[in-house]
Every structure is written in structure tokens, then in C-alpha cells.
Scaffold this motif. Structure first.
Motif, PDB file in Angstrom:
ATOM      1  N   LYS A  46       0.803  -1.387   0.020  1.00 49.95           N
ATOM      2  CA  LYS A  46      -0.131   0.159   0.107  1.00 49.95           C
ATOM      3  C   LYS A  46       0.805   1.368  -0.037  1.00 49.95           C
ATOM      4  CE  LYS A  46      -2.205  -0.830   4.014  1.00 49.95           C
ATOM      5  NZ  LYS A  46      -3.136  -0.704   5.019  1.00 49.95           N
ATOM      6  N   THR A  47       2.101   1.360   0.004  1.00 46.01           N
ATOM      7  CA  THR A  47       2.948   2.125   0.094  1.00 46.01           C
ATOM      8  C   THR A  47       3.508   2.631  -1.070  1.00 46.01           C
ATOM      9  OG1 THR A  47       4.895   0.765   0.661  1.00 46.01           O
ATOM     10  CG2 THR A  47       3.619   1.866   2.539  1.00 46.01           C
ATOM     11  N   GLY A  98       1.174  -0.736  -8.067  1.00 48.02           N
ATOM     12  CA  GLY A  98      -0.154  -0.600  -7.901  1.00 48.02           C
ATOM     13  C   GLY A  98      -0.380   0.983  -8.207  1.00 48.02           C
ATOM     14  N   VAL A  99      -1.661   1.384  -8.041  1.00 44.64           N
ATOM     15  CA  VAL A  99      -2.061   2.725  -8.437  1.00 44.64           C
ATOM     16  C   VAL A  99      -2.625   3.501  -7.078  1.00 44.64           C
ATOM     17  CG1 VAL A  99      -3.318   4.061  -9.974  1.00 44.64           C
ATOM     18  CG2 VAL A  99      -2.677   1.981 -10.679  1.00 44.64           C
ATOM     19  N   GLY A 100      -1.806   4.810  -6.785  1.00 43.77           N
ATOM     20  CA  GLY A 100      -2.316   5.390  -5.743  1.00 43.77           C
ATOM     21  C   GLY A 100      -2.803   6.775  -6.424  1.00 43.77           C
ATOM     22  N   VAL A 101      -3.750   7.326  -6.027  1.00 44.85           N
ATOM     23  CA  VAL A 101      -4.302   8.788  -6.212  1.00 44.85           C
ATOM     24  C   VAL A 101      -4.144   9.970  -5.033  1.00 44.85           C
ATOM     25  CG1 VAL A 101      -6.444  10.136  -6.738  1.00 44.85           C
ATOM     26  CG2 VAL A 101      -6.145   7.857  -7.609  1.00 44.85           C
ATOM     27  N   ALA A 102      -3.414  10.680  -5.672  1.00 49.02           N
ATOM     28  CA  ALA A 102      -3.037  12.162  -4.689  1.00 49.02           C
ATOM     29  C   ALA A 102      -4.307  12.739  -4.432  1.00 49.02           C
ATOM     30  CB  ALA A 102      -1.933  13.003  -5.159  1.00 49.02           C
ATOM     31  N   CYS A 103      -4.807  12.788  -3.281  1.00 50.74           N
ATOM     32  CA  CYS A 103      -6.385  13.343  -3.219  1.00 50.74           C
ATOM     33  C   CYS A 103      -6.474  14.797  -3.164  1.00 50.74           C
ATOM     34  CB  CYS A 103      -6.484  12.733  -1.313  1.00 50.74           C
ATOM     35  SG  CYS A 103      -6.958  10.959  -1.278  1.00 50.74           S
ATOM     36  N   GLY A 104      -5.466  15.376  -2.644  1.00 50.71           N
ATOM     37  CA  GLY A 104      -5.587  17.010  -2.519  1.00 50.71           C
ATOM     38  C   GLY A 104      -5.568  17.633  -4.023  1.00 50.71           C
ATOM     39  N   ILE A 214      -4.866   7.905  -1.844  1.00 58.79           N
ATOM     40  CA  ILE A 214      -5.818   6.852  -1.559  1.00 58.79           C
ATOM     41  C   ILE A 214      -5.500   5.906  -2.512  1.00 58.79           C
ATOM     42  CG2 ILE A 214      -7.701   7.540  -3.070  1.00 58.79           C
ATOM     43  CD1 ILE A 214      -8.099   6.113   0.549  1.00 58.79           C
ATOM     44  N   ILE A 215      -5.829   4.480  -2.444  1.00 53.84           N
ATOM     45  CA  ILE A 215      -5.273   3.321  -3.414  1.00 53.84           C
ATOM     46  C   ILE A 215      -6.435   3.247  -4.284  1.00 53.84           C
ATOM     47  CG2 ILE A 215      -4.959   0.978  -3.646  1.00 53.84           C
ATOM     48  CD1 ILE A 215      -3.675   1.067  -0.479  1.00 53.84           C
ATOM     49  N   ALA A 216      -6.603   3.252  -5.479  1.00 54.10           N
ATOM     50  CA  ALA A 216      -7.351   3.115  -6.539  1.00 54.10           C
ATOM     51  C   ALA A 216      -7.982   1.947  -6.329  1.00 54.10           C
ATOM     52  CB  ALA A 216      -6.759   3.414  -8.158  1.00 54.10           C
ATOM     53  N   PRO A 217      -9.362   1.775  -6.731  1.00 58.40           N
ATOM     54  CA  PRO A 217     -10.062   0.570  -7.085  1.00 58.40           C
ATOM     55  C   PRO A 217      -9.094  -0.450  -7.937  1.00 58.40           C
ATOM     56  CG  PRO A 217     -11.471   2.370  -7.293  1.00 58.40           C
ATOM     57  CD  PRO A 217     -10.161   3.205  -7.149  1.00 58.40           C
ATOM     58  N   GLY A 218      -9.422  -1.394  -7.669  1.00 60.66           N
ATOM     59  CA  GLY A 218      -8.799  -2.613  -8.692  1.00 60.66           C
ATOM     60  C   GLY A 218      -7.199  -2.874  -8.367  1.00 60.66           C
ATOM     61  N   THR A 219      -6.727  -2.190  -7.432  1.00 58.40           N
ATOM     62  CA  THR A 219      -5.458  -2.384  -6.966  1.00 58.40           C
ATOM     63  C   THR A 219      -5.236  -3.539  -6.206  1.00 58.40           C
ATOM     64  OG1 THR A 219      -4.729  -0.001  -7.564  1.00 58.40           O
ATOM     65  CG2 THR A 219      -3.404  -1.455  -5.832  1.00 58.40           C
ATOM     66  N   ALA A 220      -4.337  -4.531  -6.656  1.00 62.60           N
ATOM     67  CA  ALA A 220      -4.226  -5.663  -5.605  1.00 62.60           C
ATOM     68  C   ALA A 220      -2.963  -5.640  -4.711  1.00 62.60           C
ATOM     69  CB  ALA A 220      -3.969  -6.809  -6.575  1.00 62.60           C
ATOM     70  N   THR A 221      -2.998  -6.106  -3.517  1.00 63.62           N
ATOM     71  CA  THR A 221      -1.902  -5.943  -2.682  1.00 63.62           C
ATOM     72  C   THR A 221      -1.744  -7.507  -2.142  1.00 63.62           C
ATOM     73  OG1 THR A 221      -3.185  -5.589  -0.489  1.00 63.62           O
ATOM     74  CG2 THR A 221      -2.403  -3.822  -1.844  1.00 63.62           C
ATOM     75  N   ALA A 222      -0.665  -7.888  -1.376  1.00 65.31           N
ATOM     76  CA  ALA A 222      -0.534  -8.960  -0.775  1.00 65.31           C
ATOM     77  C   ALA A 222      -1.736  -9.478   0.092  1.00 65.31           C
ATOM     78  CB  ALA A 222       0.733  -9.230   0.169  1.00 65.31           C
ATOM     79  N   ALA A 223      -2.536  -8.599   0.614  1.00 61.47           N
ATOM     80  CA  ALA A 223      -3.522  -8.669   1.362  1.00 61.47           C
ATOM     81  C   ALA A 223      -4.796  -9.095   0.665  1.00 61.47           C
ATOM     82  CB  ALA A 223      -3.930  -7.862   2.394  1.00 61.47           C
TER      83      ALA A 223
END
Length: 371
Positions: A46-47, A98-104, A214-223
Motif C-alpha cells: 500500500k506504500t 499498484g495505483v495511488g491517487v493524490a487526494c488533494g 488513496i489506493i485506486a479501485p482494482g489495485t491488488a496487494t498481498a492482502a
């Protein structure tokens, strides 16, 4: 969020019938088209993707870092971009990102609801910061952020945001939920962590806004995978009552900010027109690169301003070296455009322009007139 992206929905039936998540590069490009600057996340985590070695050195500061201007992803959400070429280069280099979105800069406020029933609840006066809960109220069943958020909404006579079917909601692998809203008045809401004693909306309820991602929908992590809920695929406007609660709990900005999206400043457009007012090829070339800088004025953050201004200055430096225009003319056109796109950053703008002009001066840009 178009259906062809194939983001799985956690309430859409059996897993065997769930669509396959889109490739991260497709997700990143779609987010960018919504005006949401994106950043790569470390594979399976998630990082954000790791900084380069120089950026990890002690004492290194983002403000002095050349990496964003060079198109690298160092410094997490600060490096988030809307630039398609950069997105293709990042996710093309490692499809596992993965894909993150900068909220601000995306103009988003995301309510991050945790579901950790094994955690010991705090004292009742910290379940809902600033709201006293009398001793006669039974709080024995309050165990997750879903509970505290529902209590807060009930006190205001509103349904819980977790049940808001009009907005994008995303189920997290840990059983929590991200509830996406968009800001319509330009306010720069601040982040919080709902499970600490600092700024908080509720216990186990975080707020992701300026200064976070925030993590974009569809992003897969180990969890597991972040999956959409319901039919809504885009954020609804932030409800007024929820905005009031954010203000009450200390998430309001120090002062009212300019809207996240606005028209390109008129003076920036005028500078571009002036630079390209003639028929000379050099004027047309300069107007083209200045237009990219001016376009940054329509986005508060995350538009690649440093990269675009550096590119424009480099081009102008080459034109100066080839004798197409004077250094004074180039500098003034760059300065006027940049300072109207990013007012109040004169020192930074001057440093970028002078550096770009110097770099471009060693590569004269010879042009031919159109027939």
C-alpha cells in the motif's frame, strides 16, 4: 469508472462471475483522465514506490529535489502526475506497480473506515471527538469505524456514509471501506488518522485529503484487492453535513483556498498569445511550450508544472542560442506565464527558468521557416 476497466465489485455475486481487474496501467490512465494525479505503489503493498538512493540520503529535501522535474516517482504523492507519457513509462517499466491517487490535487476527500474489532475501544469521550457520550448510553457494541461513523451520522439525523450508494465506495482487503467524495468549493481539507489522539473524525475513521493519497479501485496487494461496492463508479459531492463535521473536528484548511480546478489565468493566455503573435517559427515553437505551462493554472497541483516549465525553458534556451530571440524576451515570456499559472512561487519559478535556459543554451535550436 467505465465497465470495461473490469474493476471487481464485492457485492456483485460469486467470485467466479466477478470480472478480472484491469491492468494497473489502464487504471492509472483512467484515473488521470478524471483529473486525478496518480503515483505508483510498491508491488503488492500500500506504500509508494521507493525513492532513489539520493532521495533516501539524510537531510534530503523534496523542495530541492530534481527528481520530479526529471520524471521520477520519488517523494510519493508529491510526484503524482496526470502526464500520460510519464504514466506509460512508469507502469510500462514495472507492470506490478499498484495505483495511488493524490487526494488533494484530485479534489477528493476520502473517508477511510477501518474494521478492527480486536482493538480495545478508547474512552467514550474519544469515540466521537468533541461529542460527549453520556454514561447511560451503552457503547459496549462499538467495535469498528463502521459503528462510530454510523453513530455520528445518526446524531446528525443522516444515513451513514458507508451506506451512501450515490458515491464511489471501495471495500478494502481488511474489511474496511473507502468512501470517495469530491470537493466542489475548492477547500483544501486536511488529512487525519481516526485511531489516534490527534485530529480525528471518529475512532477508526481516517480522512484522506490534502497531504495524502488513496489506493485506486482494482489495485491488488498481498492482502487482497480493493473492490468497488454497488453501482456508483464516481465520487459524489461532499455532503454539507459531513463538511461541517470535518470543520468541527479540525480538518478545515487554515484559510480558504482557490478551487482545485479553474480557468487558465487570462494573463497566462495573453503571454502565450504574445509569444506566438508573429509568424516566425520560433514564436510558434515558444507559444506551444508556454501553452503547456499555462495549462497548469487550471489544476492546483499534480499537473507536472516543474517538468513543463523546465521543458519550456530548455526549448527557449535553444532558441536564444540559435539567435531566434533575445534572452530577455525568452525570460520574460517564461516568467509571466509561469507566475500566473503558479502565483506566489517567484523564487522557485526563477530557479527553474534560469536552469532550463542555461541547459538549453548548449543545444542551439535551428528552425526553418514554413514555405
Amino acid at each position: 469508472m467505465p465497465a470495461e476497466l473490469g474493476f471487481p465489485s464485492s457485492d456483485s455475486g460469486a467470485a467466479a462471475r466477478a470480472p478480472v481487474p484491469a491492468a494497473p496501467s489502464v487504471t492509472a490512465r483512467w484515473c488521470a483522465r478524471q483529473g486525478w494525479p496518480v503515483l505508483p505503489l510498491a508491488p503488492g503493498r500500500k506504500t509508494p514506490a521507493a525513492n532513489c538512493e539520493a532521495c533516501r540520503a539524510p537531510g534530503h529535501r523534496y523542495e530541492d529535489c530534481p527528481c520530479p522535474g526529471a520524471g521520477r516517482w520519488c517523494h510519493g504523492f508529491r510526484a503524482a502526475t496526470l502526464d500520460t507519457a510519464r504514466i506509460d513509462r512508469w507502469w510500462g517499466g514495472d507492470a506490478r506497480f499498484g495505483v495511488g491517487v493524490a487526494c488533494g490535487p484530485a479534489g477528493l476527500v476520502v473517508i477511510d473506515v477501518d474494521a478492527h474489532p480486536d482493538r480495545e475501544p478508547p474512552a467514550r469521550d474519544r469515540l466521537l471527538p468533541g461529542i460527549g457520550i453520556g454514561e447511560r448510553v451503552d457503547v459496549a457494541g462499538v467495535a469498528t469505524g463502521f459503528h462510530t461513523l454510523a453513530v455520528l451520522a445518526a446524531l446528525r439525523g443522516r444515513p451513514s456514509p458507508a451506506e451512501d450508494t450515490t458515491t464511489l465506495r471501495v471495500r478494502t482487503p481488511s474489511g474496511g471501506m473507502h468512501i470517495w467524495y469530491r470537493v466542489t468549493d475548492g477547500r483544501r481539507w486536511q488529512c487525519s488518522t481516526g485511531s489516534t489522539g490527534g485530529r480525528a473524525l471518529a475512532w477508526q475513521v481516517d480522512v484522506r485529503a490534502h497531504g495524502g493519497y488513496i489506493i485506486a479501485p482494482g489495485t491488488a496487494t498481498a492482502a487482497g484487492t480493493y473492490t468497488t461496492l454497488g453501482e456508483a463508479r464516481r465520487p459524489a459531492p461532499l455532503p454539507g453535513w459531513l463538511a461541517a463535521e470535518l470543520e468541527r473536528t479540525g480538518h478545515a484548511p487554515a484559510e480558504r483556498a482557490a478551487p482545485a480546478r479553474q480557468a487558465v489565468p487570462p494573463r497566462a493566455r495573453q503571454a502565450v498569445v504574445a509569444a506566438g503573435g508573429g509568424r516566425a517559427p520560433a514564436e510558434r515553437v515558444l507559444a506551444g511550450v508556454l501553452a503547456e505551462v499555462a495549462a497548469c493554472g487550471a489544476v492546483a497541483e499534480g499537473a507536472g508544472f516543474t517538468d513543463r516549465l523546465n521543458r519550456a525553458a530548455y526549448t527557449a534556451g535553444g532558441l536564444v542560442a540559435a539567435g531566434h530571440l533575445s534572452s530577455e524576451e525568452a525570460y520574460e515570456a517564461l516568467r509571466r506565464t509561469a507566475e500566473t499559472a503558479r502565483p506566489g512561487q517567484e523564487k522557485r519559478v526563477d530557479r527553474i527558468i534560469r536552469g532550463g535556459l542555461a541547459a538549453g543554451a548548449v543545444r542551439p535550436l535551428h528552425l526553418r521557416a514554413r514555405p
